[in-house]
Design an enzyme around this catalytic site. Sequence first.
Site, short mmCIF file in Angstrom:
data_model
loop_
_atom_site.label_atom_id
_atom_site.label_comp_id
_atom_site.label_asym_id
_atom_site.label_seq_id
_atom_site.Cartn_x
_atom_site.Cartn_y
_atom_site.Cartn_z
CG ASP A 70 -9.97 46.19 -25.54
OD1 ASP A 70 -8.92 46.58 -25.63
OD2 ASP A 70 -10.99 46.55 -24.90
CG ASN A 139 -21.30 49.84 -20.47
OD1 ASN A 139 -20.14 49.35 -20.34
ND2 ASN A 139 -21.50 50.07 -21.97
CG HIS A 141 -17.27 48.23 -21.64
ND1 HIS A 141 -17.56 49.36 -22.41
CD2 HIS A 141 -16.15 48.25 -21.05
CE1 HIS A 141 -16.71 50.40 -22.12
NE2 HIS A 141 -15.66 49.70 -21.33
CD GLU A 146 -19.92 48.91 -25.32
OE1 GLU A 146 -19.88 48.91 -24.07
OE2 GLU A 146 -19.49 49.94 -25.64
C1 F6R Z 1 -9.46 48.65 -22.53
C2 F6R Z 1 -10.70 47.77 -22.01
C3 F6R Z 1 -11.78 48.56 -21.31
C4 F6R Z 1 -11.56 49.23 -20.03
C5 F6R Z 1 -12.61 50.07 -19.59
C6 F6R Z 1 -12.40 51.02 -18.33
O1 F6R Z 1 -8.53 47.65 -22.83
O2 F6R Z 1 -10.55 46.84 -22.37
O3 F6R Z 1 -12.98 47.60 -20.89
O4 F6R Z 1 -11.04 48.69 -19.22
O5 F6R Z 1 -13.25 50.77 -20.60
O6 F6R Z 1 -11.62 52.14 -18.97
P1 F6R Z 1 -11.25 53.24 -18.06
O7 F6R Z 1 -10.34 52.54 -17.02
O8 F6R Z 1 -10.66 54.32 -18.80
O9 F6R Z 1 -12.42 53.76 -17.46
#
Ligand code: F6R
Length: 257
Positions: A70, A139, A141, A146
């Site tokens: 992403d 959440n 995701h 989301e």
């Molecule tokens: C980032 C991504 C997100 C993160 C998730 C956890 O490329 O795809 O799904 O893996 O938001 O982020 P952290 O590790 O910062 O809590």
Amino acid sequence: MRTFEPRLLLCPDAASAAVEAADRVAAALREERVIGLATGATMAPLYRRLRHQLAGHPLPPRGVIGIALDEYVGLRPEHPESFRAYLDGAFVRPLGLTGEQIVVPDGMAGDRLAAARRHEAAITAAGGIELQLLGIGANGHIGFNEPGSPLDSCTRDVSLTAQTRAAQIASFGSADAVPTRAITAGIGTILGARRLLMLVTGEAKAAALSAALAGPVNPSCPASALRLHPEVTVICDPAATSQLGTYLDRKRAPETC
Ligand code: F6R
């Protein structure tokens, strides 16, 4: 709907979970070509370990391709919080790769639908993703899919929830600076990878991990879609498993690292 049970690997702490995941990524990089990359705080120790692992061990001559999950909409590639900048610093430069060996969705594209299609086309052109690395949002995701995202979604322009944006305020310095949209690989895109590897650490992810593994498989917890894939490994620390309750008791022999 046929579901599968992910392999769950319990490590003594967050640091050893990241080492375990990095070792698997290093092995995949030596043998396979195309790896799907996640970013975020959870992944930082994994990339540090990977750098160490691969130092002095050149990657296969035909090289690897890293494909990011992403990117924020509206951040220039050189913006320090862009995922392009994150992966340049954590993956591309330390591993001695070139710009052609990394694919990140174009968050600056005027036509985001076209940018999303180009991202899907790049995955196809690379021959598909061998190993997709994943984190999880509080959440539930995965990527920036989301809650409510269709389980068969493809790469697209999405709006970020207030919870997801709030988690980024510290990194961006203020709430207003956090992007409101991103281009993300879809849940269907993620499920198209041959193998999935999720790293989950910390108490803040415990509820999401519980929903993903022990709740219903549906869009309210995007990570529950992992159970639609037959080749999934989830590596976690004890804090992340603290809300799994009877799920762990039901597992005959949870693996440990
Ligand atoms: C980032 C991504 C997100 C993160 C998730 C956890 O490329 O795809 O799904 O893996 O938001 O982020 P952290 O590790 O910062 O809590």
